[in-house]
Design an enzyme around this catalytic site. Structure first.
Site, PDB file in Angstrom:
ATOM      1  N   LYS A 124       0.913  -1.153   0.175  1.00 47.22           N
ATOM      2  CA  LYS A 124       0.037  -0.083   0.127  1.00 47.22           C
ATOM      3  C   LYS A 124       1.013   1.203   0.085  1.00 47.22           C
ATOM      4  CE  LYS A 124      -4.656   0.780  -0.116  1.00 47.22           C
ATOM      5  NZ  LYS A 124      -5.425  -0.282  -0.409  1.00 47.22           N
ATOM      6  N   ASP A 164      -6.945   4.207  -4.741  1.00 46.05           N
ATOM      7  CA  ASP A 164      -7.597   3.725  -3.414  1.00 46.05           C
ATOM      8  C   ASP A 164      -8.327   5.165  -3.329  1.00 46.05           C
ATOM      9  OD1 ASP A 164      -7.491   1.891  -1.163  1.00 46.05           O
ATOM     10  OD2 ASP A 164      -7.291   3.630   0.085  1.00 46.05           O
TER      11      ASP A 164
HETATM   12  O1  2IT Z   1      -8.221  -1.935  -1.275  1.00 46.13           O
HETATM   13  C1  2IT Z   1      -7.777  -2.293  -2.242  1.00 46.13           C
HETATM   14  O2  2IT Z   1      -7.934  -3.339  -2.666  1.00 46.13           O
HETATM   15  C2  2IT Z   1      -7.193  -1.423  -3.393  1.00 46.13           C
HETATM   16  N1  2IT Z   1      -7.536  -0.188  -3.129  1.00 46.13           N
HETATM   17  C3  2IT Z   1      -7.188  -1.793  -4.734  1.00 46.13           C
HETATM   18  C4  2IT Z   1      -5.765  -2.182  -4.771  1.00 46.13           C
HETATM   19  C5  2IT Z   1      -5.518  -2.881  -6.486  1.00 46.13           C
HETATM   20  O3  2IT Z   1      -4.288  -2.852  -6.511  1.00 46.13           O
HETATM   21  O4  2IT Z   1      -6.086  -2.917  -7.120  1.00 46.13           O
END
Ligand code: 2IT
Length: 446
Positions: A124, A164
């Site tokens: 993240k 996100d």
């Molecule tokens: O919380 C999540 O799963 C997302 N923000 C998507 C992450 C992604 O790599 O598509």
């Protein structure tokens, strides 16, 4: 494993990182029993290793605002765990972003990604940049400045970021453009959530919300219930709430509430197509208020300062932010007869709220299972990019259905108690944990 001791040690090392500690505690409590049946995990100290991120990058992001004034933000990328595949997870741009928030999100992402059936590790990232009130040009300059640092640490086989909160197709576009310029690498698979003309997967924007409703359908079906004609409330009005509202409506439910940081809008007759289409417009206005929705659509009413959970509904869908539904909110929903709550946001409910729902025996499922369709479709986007093809919407939708069904089955398999009741929190945590733990064990102490 001794959860209290582990939490005590973690707290000493990461003092005050409340979201991160909350996320870890929830997982450890659910897996304790199963973990203790595996002495080989204990011997390899899997749990001590799994709770720490592999590495955290922190960098300064300097950019020039429209008035010509230099601005400084902090950027981060938390590469949490790569045992089952390259790091994968979104970027969050929000004023409250800090290491605790991104570590909780990276930790959750690791298990969520394991549930998707696809080979993706967890990560993240993001920044404390606040998109509220920023112009398109400011957003672009910020995204470019952010990528100027981040590009060293990402790549198609190493770490694949996506969106996100505060990061959608527009931001991914600006970042992808800058990545290509800096790296002189033109592979389409370094970021996901791209536009359809430059490598994006059909249905990726809708996937988090659609997947969540497919999961809710499986959950309801197993409980002998049907979503048709039921009232649904969503919180937030971003990409996730939009997809959820769209699919809930398509499946015959009535979406009677939507909310923002400023208050809640009651929609007595349920959302129309026009209202659903308006959500992304409202979001991209960058004002971060929902009141204009009520001004635009007569017959709907805005109440300032109230949460979505004040509306009487059958199904509550938190779609905005962590801890957005607390113990008091859960009590209010239960009093009003809500019988299903599915977290579409990451860790949308506080531990008190989850406890209240479970005690009341209503259907409850956690974010890492319910919202996994988003990252799963990012995984499908990566596959298409690597194969240099693009699948039709129907193909992506079929795969998304299959993935959500298998996540539901994994929850049932690992979460069914002796009384036959399903604890979806436990099921999701055990299923995700076991896969990552086994992968770590087989690859040695690294
Ligand atoms: O919380 C999540 O799963 C997302 N923000 C998507 C992450 C992604 O790599 O598509």
């Amino acid at each position: 494993m001794n959860v209290n001791q582990l939490m005590g040690d973690l707290e000493k090392r990461h003092p005050g990182e409340s979201e991160y500690l909350q996320a870890v505690k929830e997982v450890l409590e659910s897996i304790e029993e199963v973990y203790n049946q595996h002495p080989e995990y204990e011997a390899a100290r899997i749990v001590e290793r799994i709770v720490e991120p592999d590495r955290v990058f922190t960098f300064k992001v300097t950019w020039i605002d429209d008035a010509g004034v230099p601005q400084v933000n902090i950027g981060y990328r938390v590469q949490f765990n790569s045992a089952i595949g390259p790091y994968k997870g979104g970027l969050r741009f929000h004023k409250a972003v800090n290491p605790s928030m991104l570590k909780f999100l990276g930790f959750e992402q690791t298990f969520k990604n394991a549930l998707t059936t696809l080979p993706m590790g967890g990560a993240k990232g993001g920044s404390d940049f606040d998109p509220t009130g920023k112009s398109n040009a400011e957003i672009m300059r910020f995204c470019q400045a952010f990528m100027l640092e981040l590009w060293h640490n990402i790549g198609v086989d190493t770490d694949v970021p996506a969106g996100d909160v505060g990061v959608g197709g527009r931001e991914i576009g600006f970042m992808n453009g800058m990545y290509q310029k800096l790296a002189r690498q033109y592979h389409t698979g370094v970021l996901t959530g791209k536009g359809e003309t430059w490598g994006g997967s059909i249905l990726r924007p809708e996937a988090t919300g659609y997947g969540a409703l497919y999961f809710v359908e499986y959950m309801l079906r197993r409980a002998g219930k049907d979503i048709k004609g039921k009232t649904v409330v969503v919180s937030g009005f971003g990409n996730v709430a939009w997809g959820a509202a769209q699919k809930a409506t398509e499946l015959g439910a009535k979406v009677i509430g939507v909310s923002g940081p400023d208050g809640v809008v009651l929609i007595p007759d349920g959302m129309t197509t026009e209202m659903i289409d308006y959500l992304p417009v409202l979001r991209s206005s960058n004002q971060n208020i929902v009141e204009p929705f009520a001004k635009k659509f007569p017959g709907t009413t805005f109440t300032a300062g109230k949460k979505a959970w004040s509306i009487k509904c059958d199904i509550a869908l938190p779609c905005a932010f962590q801890n957005e539904l607390n113990g008091d909110d859960a009590a209010e929903l239960l009093k009003n007869g809500t019988w299903c709550c599915a977290e579409v946001s990451n860790m949308g409910c506080t531990p008190e709220a989850i406890h209240a729902f479970q005690k009341a025996g209503i259907l409850f499922a956690p974010g890492k299972a319910v919202n996994a369709g988003g990252v799963a479709t990012s995984g499908l986007e990566m596959t298409q990019n690597c194969m240099h093809i693009s699948w039709a919407g129907q193909e992506v939708d079929e795969k998304l259905h299959f993935i959500m069904e298998s996540i539901h089955e994994a929850c049932v398999k690992f979460g069914t108690g002796k009384d036959g009741k399903i604890d979806y929190v436990k099921g999701a945590n055990i299923a995700g944990f076991m896969k990552v733990a086994q992968a770590m064990l087989e690859q040695g102490t690294i």
